[in-house]
Write a protein that holds these residues in place. Structure first.
Motif, short mmCIF file in Angstrom:
data_model
loop_
_atom_site.label_atom_id
_atom_site.label_comp_id
_atom_site.label_asym_id
_atom_site.label_seq_id
_atom_site.Cartn_x
_atom_site.Cartn_y
_atom_site.Cartn_z
N HIS A 188 0.85 -1.20 0.00
CA HIS A 188 0.00 0.00 0.00
C HIS A 188 0.88 1.25 0.00
O HIS A 188 2.10 1.14 0.17
CB HIS A 188 -0.89 0.02 1.26
N ASP A 232 0.87 5.22 1.92
CA ASP A 232 0.21 5.83 3.09
C ASP A 232 -0.73 6.98 2.71
O ASP A 232 -1.30 7.62 3.59
CB ASP A 232 1.26 6.30 4.10
N PHE A 271 10.08 6.55 5.39
CA PHE A 271 9.53 6.56 4.03
C PHE A 271 8.43 7.59 3.94
O PHE A 271 7.70 7.84 4.90
CB PHE A 271 9.05 5.17 3.59
N HIS A 328 4.88 0.19 0.10
CA HIS A 328 5.56 -0.67 1.08
C HIS A 328 4.59 -1.71 1.65
O HIS A 328 3.38 -1.58 1.50
CB HIS A 328 6.15 0.19 2.21
FE LIG Z 1 2.04 2.18 5.69
#
Ligand SMILES: [Fe+2]
Length: 427
Positions: free
Chosen positions: A253, A255, A320, A326
């Motif tokens: 996915h 974020d 990240f 990720h």
């Molecule tokens: Fe995440």
């Protein structure tokens, strides 16, 4: 120059004036006699100090106070340090606790080298003098801001390449950003908090004690936050996750869950995952898809991708940002993986966790914590006279400077490549 009225930059004229002001007030009826002196090298250029060096001498003697820009090797307490290293010590509140100050000095030596911060006490202070000196340290520490020159700071912290990597790949790793001892303590405290909780994940971890405040405000980590999300970035959530062996339970996915595609060209969210044990392939680390943030969209169902597992020692952080893809890896090791997730948002976004400004917590931390809780920007503030234009102007100026210096890191006009190691401030 780059602060709100009640804040100061370490070693600036305003910082020395405040030192003098409070000492005059505190020692007016006292007969204390002591002197301290410091020489800080590699000061940020915008402070415009001769030879990029901050010297000072502070002395209290029979009701009198002298604060001068001179270096005195014969003072009772003498500090010789790199500016950025001295800032880490200056921003540690709790001078009355010898163990706290010893811990930060030891950590600074581990991060930036033995010579980065040297303090010697040539003459033992009386208990009265020590109380004044400790009180001064804390008074200034809770008002002393981080070095606003992002390029100078990243260079001195050995993080220039990390900033460049983060732009190119969407993520970067700072190895050993906290000491192994601190990681152990954090793991123990995280498990203690989780043991009282019904789920293996938990939010609002900032409010579980000082060890969490320290890791959230980690100065190396915050340089990445500033470089990706700008100044005034706010805590979105501080979460803990505990997991045992088995398949990862967080699939591929980004974020940017509620952000429409195409994603903006600038980053709005960043997450740092702190490894509280060594991360190896079998430990079930986070996997990332380098450069996927440049697609400016989330992954499609079944989309093929080349991810890489993040392997790093205990006490390291992978940061990240900007919608990079990720997922959580499978764990084949026995035992549990415990992580802390520092999620920050650009200051113009709402947070996941409500921000509770605990005055005691803010009081035992440098201004950075208040900034991360939205205290230094103009959002959610208004009085009978209207908007908080002071904070509006402050954040605008701070971000302009931050952006300029970030551009200098990326175009290579600031600094050469260095690694995050003891070499960072040794030369
Ligand atoms: Fe995440």
């Amino acid at each position: 120059m780059h602060t709100l009225e009640h804040q100061f930059e370490l070693g600036s004229d305003a910082w020395l004036a405040e030192t003098r002001r409070v000492l005059v007030s505190w020692t007016a009826d006292m007969d204390v006699d002591f002197s301290t002196s410091a020489r800080l090298t590699n000061t940020p250029p915008h402070l415009e100090l001769p030879n990029d060096r901050a010297d000072w001498r502070i002395s209290c003697h029979g009701g009198g106070v002298d604060v001068t820009r001179t270096f005195d090797r014969e003072a009772d307490v003498v500090v010789e340090a790199d500016y950025q290293a001295a800032l880490m010590v200056a921003q540690t509140i709790g001078a009355g606790s010898p163990s706290k100050m010893t811990a930060i000095e030891r950590a600074v030596a581990e991060w930036l080298g033995e010579s980065a911060y040297r303090r010697s006490e040539r003459r033992a202070l009386t208990s009265e003098a020590r109380a004044i000196s400790d009180r001064l340290h804390d008074h200034l520490g809770r008002r002393t801001v981080e070095n606003p020159d992002l390029a100078h700071r990243a260079e001195r912290q050995g993080l220039l390449n990390h900033v460049r990597e983060m732009e190119r790949d969407g993520y970067t790793v700072i190895e050993n950003a906290i000491t192994a001892d601190e990681a152990d303590l954090l793991r123990e405290e995280t498990l203690r908090a989780l043991s009282t909780h019904e789920h293996p994940t938990m939010q609002w971890m900032l409010y579980h004690g000082e060890v969490f405040e320290r890791v959230v405000m980690n100065p190396f980590f915050m340089t990445l936050v500033d470089a990706s999300l700008g100044r005034g970035a706010v805590i979105a959530s501080i979460s803990a996750i505990q997991r045992g062996p088995g398949k990862g339970f967080i699939p591929l996915h980004s974020d940017y869950v509620h952000i429409p595609e195409p994603y903006p060209e600038f980053s709005v969210t960043g997450v740092g995952v702190w490894a509280l044990e060594d991360w190896t392939l079998s430990a079930g680390p986070t996997w990332l898809v380098p450069g996927s943030h440049l697609k400016r969209r989330g992954p499609r169902p079944g989309e093929a991708m080349d991810g890489i597992p993040i392997e790093m020692p205990k006490g390291s952080v992978v940061y990240f940002q900007h919608g990079v893809w990720h997922w959580q890896g499978d764990r084949t090791d026995p035992g549990e993986r415990v992580t802390l997730h520092s999620h920050f948002n650009r200051g113009i976004l709402r947070s996941l966790e409500p921000k509770r400004v605990d005055v005691q917590m803010v009081n035992r931390n440098p201004p950075r914590l208040g900034e991360a809780l939205g205290e230094d920007d103009w959002f959610d503030k208004i009085d009978a006279n209207g908007r908080d234009y002071v904070r509006f102007g402050h954040m605008l100026a701070l971000n302009r400077f931050n952006d300029e210096q970030k551009a200098r890191i990326l175009d290579g006009s600031r600094g050469s490549s260095r690694s995050h190691s003891s070499a960072a401030v040794a030369d």
